[in-house]
Design an enzyme around this catalytic site. Structure first.
Site, short mmCIF file in Angstrom:
data_model
loop_
_atom_site.label_atom_id
_atom_site.label_comp_id
_atom_site.label_asym_id
_atom_site.label_seq_id
_atom_site.Cartn_x
_atom_site.Cartn_y
_atom_site.Cartn_z
CB SER A 10 0.49 5.30 0.25
OG SER A 10 0.05 5.15 1.59
CG HIS A 35 -0.76 9.50 -0.19
ND1 HIS A 35 -1.62 10.43 -0.72
CD2 HIS A 35 -1.54 8.63 0.51
CE1 HIS A 35 -2.87 10.15 -0.36
NE2 HIS A 35 -2.85 9.06 0.40
CG ASP A 37 -2.83 6.94 3.32
OD1 ASP A 37 -3.67 7.70 2.78
OD2 ASP A 37 -2.12 6.14 2.69
CG MET A 39 -6.12 5.70 8.20
SD MET A 39 -5.94 3.96 7.84
CE MET A 39 -5.59 4.04 6.10
CG HIS A 68 -5.90 10.60 2.20
ND1 HIS A 68 -6.00 9.36 1.59
CD2 HIS A 68 -7.19 11.02 2.39
CE1 HIS A 68 -7.28 9.05 1.43
NE2 HIS A 68 -8.01 10.03 1.92
CG MET A 70 -8.68 8.51 5.02
SD MET A 70 -7.82 7.02 4.52
CE MET A 70 -6.15 7.58 4.70
CG MET A 139 -10.95 7.52 -1.11
SD MET A 139 -9.18 7.36 -0.78
CE MET A 139 -8.96 5.59 -0.58
N GLY A 144 -9.12 2.96 4.45
CA GLY A 144 -8.87 2.31 5.73
C GLY A 144 -7.69 1.35 5.69
CG PHE A 145 -7.81 -1.81 5.83
CD1 PHE A 145 -7.20 -2.16 7.02
CD2 PHE A 145 -9.19 -1.57 5.82
CE1 PHE A 145 -7.94 -2.27 8.19
CE2 PHE A 145 -9.93 -1.68 6.99
CZ PHE A 145 -9.32 -2.04 8.18
N GLY A 146 -4.37 -0.52 3.17
CA GLY A 146 -3.59 -0.65 1.94
C GLY A 146 -3.84 -2.02 1.32
N GLY A 147 -3.40 -2.20 0.10
CA GLY A 147 -3.42 -3.51 -0.54
C GLY A 147 -4.78 -4.04 -0.97
CG ASP A 177 -5.25 6.95 -2.00
OD1 ASP A 177 -4.58 5.91 -2.05
OD2 ASP A 177 -5.39 7.64 -0.97
N GLY A 178 -5.71 4.05 -4.21
CA GLY A 178 -6.19 2.72 -3.81
C GLY A 178 -6.11 1.70 -4.93
N GLY A 179 -5.33 0.66 -4.72
CA GLY A 179 -5.25 -0.41 -5.72
C GLY A 179 -4.57 -0.02 -7.01
N GLY A 199 0.64 2.47 -2.71
CA GLY A 199 1.27 2.00 -1.49
C GLY A 199 1.86 0.61 -1.69
C1 DX5 Z 1 -6.32 3.75 1.85
C2 DX5 Z 1 -5.28 4.83 1.72
C3 DX5 Z 1 -4.39 4.64 0.56
C4 DX5 Z 1 -3.63 3.36 0.61
C5 DX5 Z 1 -3.26 2.99 -0.80
O1 DX5 Z 1 -7.21 4.06 2.84
O2 DX5 Z 1 -5.86 6.10 1.57
O3 DX5 Z 1 -3.52 5.75 0.38
O4 DX5 Z 1 -2.46 3.45 1.38
O5 DX5 Z 1 -2.67 1.75 -0.70
P1 DX5 Z 1 -2.63 0.72 -1.89
O6 DX5 Z 1 -1.89 1.40 -3.01
O7 DX5 Z 1 -1.89 -0.40 -1.27
O8 DX5 Z 1 -4.04 0.40 -2.25
ZN ZN Z 2 -4.46 7.82 0.91
#
Ligand code: DX5
Ligand code: ZN
Length: 218
Positions: A10, A35, A37, A39, A68, A70, A139, A144-147, A177-179, A199
């Protein structure tokens, strides 16, 4: 459960000041897709970037762009994102007033269609659009956020989605997707996930290229 094991890093966690450098790194790595994202600050509590930035990502990217969305009522922007270079357009079931119509629109634009489901949305939300999906993205964090931290209930949803796909003869890929990181990737592929999005695990690693190889070998 066998999966095709694709990896889609991502760009949300990339260095926005040097995006072209990070895209070049991904081009030269073992990852499969990029990927992207998007938003809107309405469907999710954050704003990232839109189609003008995607156009520039496309200039440098040598791999398919997995977009993606959002955003609230994404049907308003599907064509623009396709024109900007998306190869896959994934919309949220929760954000579409007419999910069936929106998925048909994505395919009419000549690209692959995806549906994303938030952690609280049941897998049954795609039951009536199985034939219209090339990808279902689960998801594993609230978008909404990475990490953020991976939500373990996702494993149950992968199992349910695999069962739905085989009972209906569906051909969609299953994405998570996520974590996602090097601790859970092997388990996710083994559970039946086809495409992992990562990401923070990639871009915060001391050597992102090496992390991509490691995730691909899981
Ligand atoms: C979250 C995004 C993800 C995000 C994943 O809203 O859709 O694609 O970037 O990031 P990580 O891998 O850091 O959780
Ligand atoms: Zn995503």
């Amino acid at each position: 459960m066998s999966s095709v094991k694709l990896l889609s890093p991502s760009l949300l966690s990339a260095d926005f000041g040097h995006l072209a450098n990070d895209i070049t790194m991904l081009n030269n790595s073992e990852c499969d897709w990029l990927h992207v994202d998007v938003m809107d600050g309405d469907f999710v509590p954050n704003i990232s970037f839109g189609q003008p930035v995607l156009k520039h990502i496309k200039r440098f990217a040598a791999k398919p762009l997995d977009v993606h969305l959002m955003v609230t009522e994404p049907s308003r922007y599907v064509r623009e994102f396709v024109d900007a270079g998306a190869a896959w357009v994934t919309v949220h079931a929760e954000a579409c007033r007419h999910l069936d119509r929106t998925l048909r629109l994505v395919r009419e634009c000549g690209v692959k269609s995806g549906v994303a489901l938030n952690p609280a949305t049941p897998v049954s939300a795609v039951e009536n659009v199985v034939e219209l999906c090339d990808l279902v993205l689960l998801m594993s964090v609230n978008p909404g956020f990475g990490g953020q931290k991976f939500i373990e209930n996702t494993y149950k949803k992968i199992e349910q989605l695999c069962a739905l796909r085989s009972s209906r003869g569906g051909e969609f890929l299953i994405s998570v997707d996520g974590g996602v990181n090097d601790k859970n990737a092997a388990n996710l592929y083994a559970a039946g996930c086809d495409v992992l999005v990562a990401g923070n695990a990639v871009f915060a690693a001391p050597n992102p290229t090496e992390m991509i190889s490691r995730l691909k070998k899981m």
